[in-house]
Write an enzyme that holds these catalytic residues in place. Structure first.
Site, PDB file in Angstrom:
ATOM      1  N   ASP A  37       0.929  -1.115  -0.109  1.00 47.07           N
ATOM      2  CA  ASP A  37       0.182  -0.061   0.036  1.00 47.07           C
ATOM      3  C   ASP A  37       0.868   1.218   0.090  1.00 47.07           C
ATOM      4  OD1 ASP A  37      -1.584   1.888   0.718  1.00 47.07           O
ATOM      5  OD2 ASP A  37      -2.610   1.182   2.211  1.00 47.07           O
ATOM      6  N   TYR A  88       0.941  -0.210  14.662  1.00 44.92           N
ATOM      7  CA  TYR A  88       0.123  -0.438  13.929  1.00 44.92           C
ATOM      8  C   TYR A  88       0.469   0.751  12.634  1.00 44.92           C
ATOM      9  CZ  TYR A  88      -4.196  -0.790  10.944  1.00 44.92           C
ATOM     10  OH  TYR A  88      -4.879  -1.031   9.852  1.00 44.92           O
ATOM     11  N   LYS A 140      -3.029  -2.489   7.733  1.00 40.05           N
ATOM     12  CA  LYS A 140      -3.448  -3.853   7.768  1.00 40.05           C
ATOM     13  C   LYS A 140      -2.554  -4.516   6.691  1.00 40.05           C
ATOM     14  CE  LYS A 140      -5.425  -6.781  10.578  1.00 40.05           C
ATOM     15  NZ  LYS A 140      -5.093  -6.530  12.063  1.00 40.05           N
TER      16      LYS A 140
HETATM   17  C1  F6R Z   1      -7.890  -0.298   7.905  1.00 41.23           C
HETATM   18  C2  F6R Z   1      -7.564   0.857   7.182  1.00 41.23           C
HETATM   19  C3  F6R Z   1      -8.393   2.220   7.735  1.00 41.23           C
HETATM   20  C4  F6R Z   1      -7.557   3.059   8.603  1.00 41.23           C
HETATM   21  C5  F6R Z   1      -8.707   4.039   9.224  1.00 41.23           C
HETATM   22  C6  F6R Z   1      -8.076   5.233   9.811  1.00 41.23           C
HETATM   23  O1  F6R Z   1      -6.723  -1.250   7.369  1.00 41.23           O
HETATM   24  O2  F6R Z   1      -6.419   1.250   6.626  1.00 41.23           O
HETATM   25  O3  F6R Z   1      -9.697   1.633   8.126  1.00 41.23           O
HETATM   26  O4  F6R Z   1      -7.159   2.369   9.789  1.00 41.23           O
HETATM   27  O5  F6R Z   1      -9.527   4.999   7.757  1.00 41.23           O
HETATM   28  O6  F6R Z   1      -7.058   5.716   9.146  1.00 41.23           O
HETATM   29  P1  F6R Z   1      -5.984   6.753   9.824  1.00 41.23           P
HETATM   30  O7  F6R Z   1      -5.343   6.368  11.082  1.00 41.23           O
HETATM   31  O8  F6R Z   1      -4.851   6.793   8.928  1.00 41.23           O
HETATM   32  O9  F6R Z   1      -6.976   8.039   9.940  1.00 41.23           O
HETATM   33 MG    MG Z   2      -3.810   2.227   3.137  1.00 38.31          MG
HETATM   34 MG    MG Z   3      -4.909  -2.004   2.066  1.00 39.21          MG
END
Ligand code: F6R
Ligand code: MG
Ligand code: MG
Length: 364
Positions: A12, A228, A231
């Site tokens: 990603d 984290y 994913k």
């Molecule tokens: C799950 C994913 C999204 C982010 C969510 C919050 O794998 O990538 O659900 O965790 O959109 O993202 P941030 O913390 O970057 O605002």
């Molecule tokens: Mg992403």
């Molecule tokens: Mg992804």
């Protein structure tokens, strides 16, 4: 005959919009870079696609698994695409590029890898699965069904070439060790482990004679980064037909949208929805988690034209079931088992909350 290596390497490197999908400039750039590598003779062929916000490089070559040159090519493509993502201010640009410079193998650096080297058969159908908003344990249930469950794969009973069963290599992601189980004779032992999808991951499957059949990416980003960062959004591929499961037997487990971990903030259980590449755009609550599948007929190491295997009305019901399950799970809001238990949460404010209120707990 010289073996062909199939390497599926993904990362990603930026989402459009948020974490929901892929900006077309990224795959376009990846194709330009890989075309150069193909002209240079380092790779035989390539196909670039995406699943959600993950850029997927499907490559064939003669270098074998863990080939430094091939891994460097993939790393450089992701770096170039990170540059594009930054210029477009895409969300999470360079998200999975966890190290500053390449050091021999992309494993442990952020990108996910599934690879096998094998002798191409008279005809070599291969299915490549790619998932978004989930973790590598998502492959355990379908791989088990494909290679060990006669209610899924009738070939295990009626095809003499499959009747002996298969060997599963399982990774203990916590201890960094692998173990092999033979099926059908050790299927209960195998299930005792792979039912724990957070820790035990099916890494490869081979015939009892040692012919490789399937490989999956088992990299866990949070273990690499220590926190984290997104994913894992794993990949997996399966060789099909003639003593291996038929294409339809390999697709069949995905007619059941089983619950996987991931979805919003990597911290929820939700159904894995099989979709066409076009529909691989996890939107609702950043999901529900998606899986796509491209099918190839290898030809002297060339991938040829891919087929979008879930772009078929026979998976409409699975998508509809996944949507129903998504509604059901979402009704739980922040409650388990929709939300993951505290030890599995990818984001958590829990320690701060505990610190703030701990003096208010009274002994009973
Ligand atoms: C799950 C994913 C999204 C982010 C969510 C919050 O794998 O990538 O659900 O965790 O959109 O993202 P941030 O913390 O970057 O605002
Ligand atoms: Mg992403
Ligand atoms: Mg992804």
């Amino acid at each position: 005959m010289e073996k062909v290596t199939l390497s599926v390497i993904k990362a990603d490197v930026g989402g459009h919009v948020g974490h929901s999908a892929m900006h077309p400039k990224l795959p376009a750039r990846a194709r330009k870079e890989l075309e150069e590598s193909k002209k240079g003779g380092k790779i035989l062929d390539y196909c670039v696609t995406h699943c959600g916000d993950d850029l997927e490089l499907i490559m064939t070559h003669r270098g074998g698994v863990d080939d430094e040159e091939i891994h460097k090519i993939a790393w450089d493509v992701f770096m170039a695409c990170t540059g594009e993502a930054k210029a477009l201010k895409l969300y999470g640009a360079g998200q999975d590029m966890l190290k500053d410079s390449f050091s021999g193998n992309v494993k442990g650096m952020g990108p996910g890898v599934a690879e096998l080297a094998f002798t191409e058969r008279k005809s070599e159908p291969v299915l490549v699965f790619m998932a978004d908003k989930t973790a590598p344990g998502a492959w355990n249930l379908p791989l088990y069904k494909i290679f060990a469950d006669p209610f899924n794969t009738i070939g295990l009973i009626i095809d003499p070439a499959m009747h002996d069963g298969f060997t599963f290599e399982v990774l203990d992601a916590k201890e960094g060790k692998t173990i092999e189980f033979n099926t059908p004779e050790e299927m209960y032992d195998l299930l005792a482990y792979i039912g724990s999808t957070g820790r035990y991951l099916i890494k490869t499957v081979k015939t009892k004679k040692g012919e490789p059949c399937a490989a999956s990416s088992t990299q866990k980003l949070s273990q690499i980064a220590g926190k984290y960062v997104g994913k894992d959004d794993p990949v997996c591929f399966v060789r099909c037909q003639s003593g291996m499961p038929a294409v339809g037997e390999v697709l069949e487990p995905f007619s059941f949208p089983h619950l996987v971990t991931g979805w919003m903030r990597g911290s929820h259980n939700g159904p894995l929805m099989p979709v066409s590449v076009k529909q691989a755009t996890p939107s609702r609550f950043d999901g529900p988690p998606r899986v796509t599948c491209l099918g190839f007929q290898l030809n002297e190491g060339m991938l040829g034209d891919p087929r979008d295997m879930f772009d078929d009305p026979s998976f409409d019901q699975a998508r509809s079931m996944a949507n129903k399950q998504a509604y059901y799970m979402r009704m739980h809001g922040p409650f388990e088992p929709h939300r993951l238990p505290p030890e599995d949460l990818e984001y958590t404010a829990l320690p701060q909350i505990q610190e703030r209120v701990k003096h208010r707990f009274k002994p009973v």
